[in-house]
Design an enzyme around this catalytic site. Sequence first.
Site, PDB file in Angstrom:
ATOM      1  N   LYS A 154       5.035  -9.988  13.202  1.00 40.28           N
ATOM      2  CA  LYS A 154       3.955  -9.882  12.101  1.00 40.28           C
ATOM      3  C   LYS A 154       4.015 -10.899  11.225  1.00 40.28           C
ATOM      4  CE  LYS A 154       0.960  -7.464  11.646  1.00 40.28           C
ATOM      5  NZ  LYS A 154      -0.493  -7.591  11.996  1.00 40.28           N
ATOM      6  N   THR A 166       1.596  -6.042   7.320  1.00 37.18           N
ATOM      7  CA  THR A 166       2.742  -4.968   7.042  1.00 37.18           C
ATOM      8  C   THR A 166       3.746  -5.206   6.079  1.00 37.18           C
ATOM      9  OG1 THR A 166       4.481  -3.298   8.075  1.00 37.18           O
ATOM     10  CG2 THR A 166       3.991  -5.454   9.149  1.00 37.18           C
ATOM     11  N   ASP A 167       4.225  -4.248   5.402  1.00 40.63           N
ATOM     12  CA  ASP A 167       5.335  -4.556   4.396  1.00 40.63           C
ATOM     13  C   ASP A 167       6.661  -4.699   5.101  1.00 40.63           C
ATOM     14  OD1 ASP A 167       5.851  -2.000   5.177  1.00 40.63           O
ATOM     15  OD2 ASP A 167       5.954  -1.251   3.113  1.00 40.63           O
ATOM     16  N   GLU A 168       6.854  -4.449   6.442  1.00 42.54           N
ATOM     17  CA  GLU A 168       7.948  -4.711   7.023  1.00 42.54           C
ATOM     18  C   GLU A 168       8.592  -6.102   7.280  1.00 42.54           C
ATOM     19  OE1 GLU A 168       8.671  -2.044  10.420  1.00 42.54           O
ATOM     20  OE2 GLU A 168       6.981  -0.772   9.887  1.00 42.54           O
ATOM     21  N   TYR A 203       9.315  -6.281  16.113  1.00 41.46           N
ATOM     22  CA  TYR A 203       7.677  -6.196  15.473  1.00 41.46           C
ATOM     23  C   TYR A 203       7.418  -6.868  14.292  1.00 41.46           C
ATOM     24  CZ  TYR A 203       4.221  -3.736  12.743  1.00 41.46           C
ATOM     25  OH  TYR A 203       3.244  -3.382  11.846  1.00 41.46           O
TER      26      TYR A 203
END
Length: 349
Positions: free
Chosen positions: A161, A130-132, A157
């Site tokens: 990741k 993810t870009d998060e 989260y």
Amino acid sequence: MKVLITGGAGFIGSAVMRKAVARGHGVINLDALTYAACLENVASVEHDPLYHFEHADIRNRAALDRILVQHQPDIIMHLAAESHVDRSIDGPSDFIETNVTGTFNLLEAARAYWVGKDRPASFRFHHISTDEVFGSLPQNPEQRFTETTSYDPRSPYSASKAASDHLVRAWHETYGLPVVLTNCSNNYGPYHFPEKLIPLTIINAIEGKPLPIYGDGSNIRDWLFVEDHAEALLLVAEKGALGRTYAIGGENERTNLELVHSLCAILDQMRPKVSGHYMDQIEFVPDRPGHDARYSIDPSRIRNELGWRPSVTVEEGLKKTVDWYLTNEDWWRKLLSRHDVSKRLGVSS
């Protein structure tokens, strides 16, 4: 080509699964069937001879070893993950166990399988992230995430990741495991689990419930239609350069408030209310702790190296999505009774 997809009964995984089968690839759907998984997502391919389902958890190393030896995949596409930020705030341990320990188990099983087959050049481990993991951008349109952006995760989260991304790169550098990685922006489209912003807004709107907006609704996300993402993932899995990371974005930035306004306008057209407008149901609620201000991806690398670009604008994609939820009420109603789906989560700090 035979592909093992972890999390194939989830939102993005099922989109990849359906597209892979349609292209004639053999697929193995490895899924633990936790609360956000739904086998109805792959009902259209479940009887296809190219499709096989394995009910297994990536935290179970013995099950992973058995499945790899039995099915002999050419590519592993790793999508299985706990992914809801609000749930990670309330219960981070599940995210560490699945996203970090589960990824470690899968990497070790993949390495043993690859070595046991005498390191075939055709084998690949594709890690989907993810870009998060990159943190939060300022509200400056000139700044976007790229493959070289420093990691700065802000939630349990995104931290889990980020850890899994680092593990995958380490297994490539240390053991030579042939890997590719992708980091995507926010996905949306059919089969999106009802707790996420877009499906939650659609469902609450037609049920006459408040449409909750965190804070003042100014947080910006880059929206990627899930079918476009599935196309990109299969392309990277087959043709991406080993050890390379590809950022995948929809190039469709919207504030959360703008997004909800668009959904309300589409619903006003497709299913008008007896009186008033859906926008009247908007309700501003206390913000999520540590809510990232903006995500935006520069997808130049995947466009220039592999020729991919999003085919669906956010306006087109939202209309397709609203139409799907209006015509598939049986699908989402069954999911509303699952664990805490209709409850506001992520309010603790």
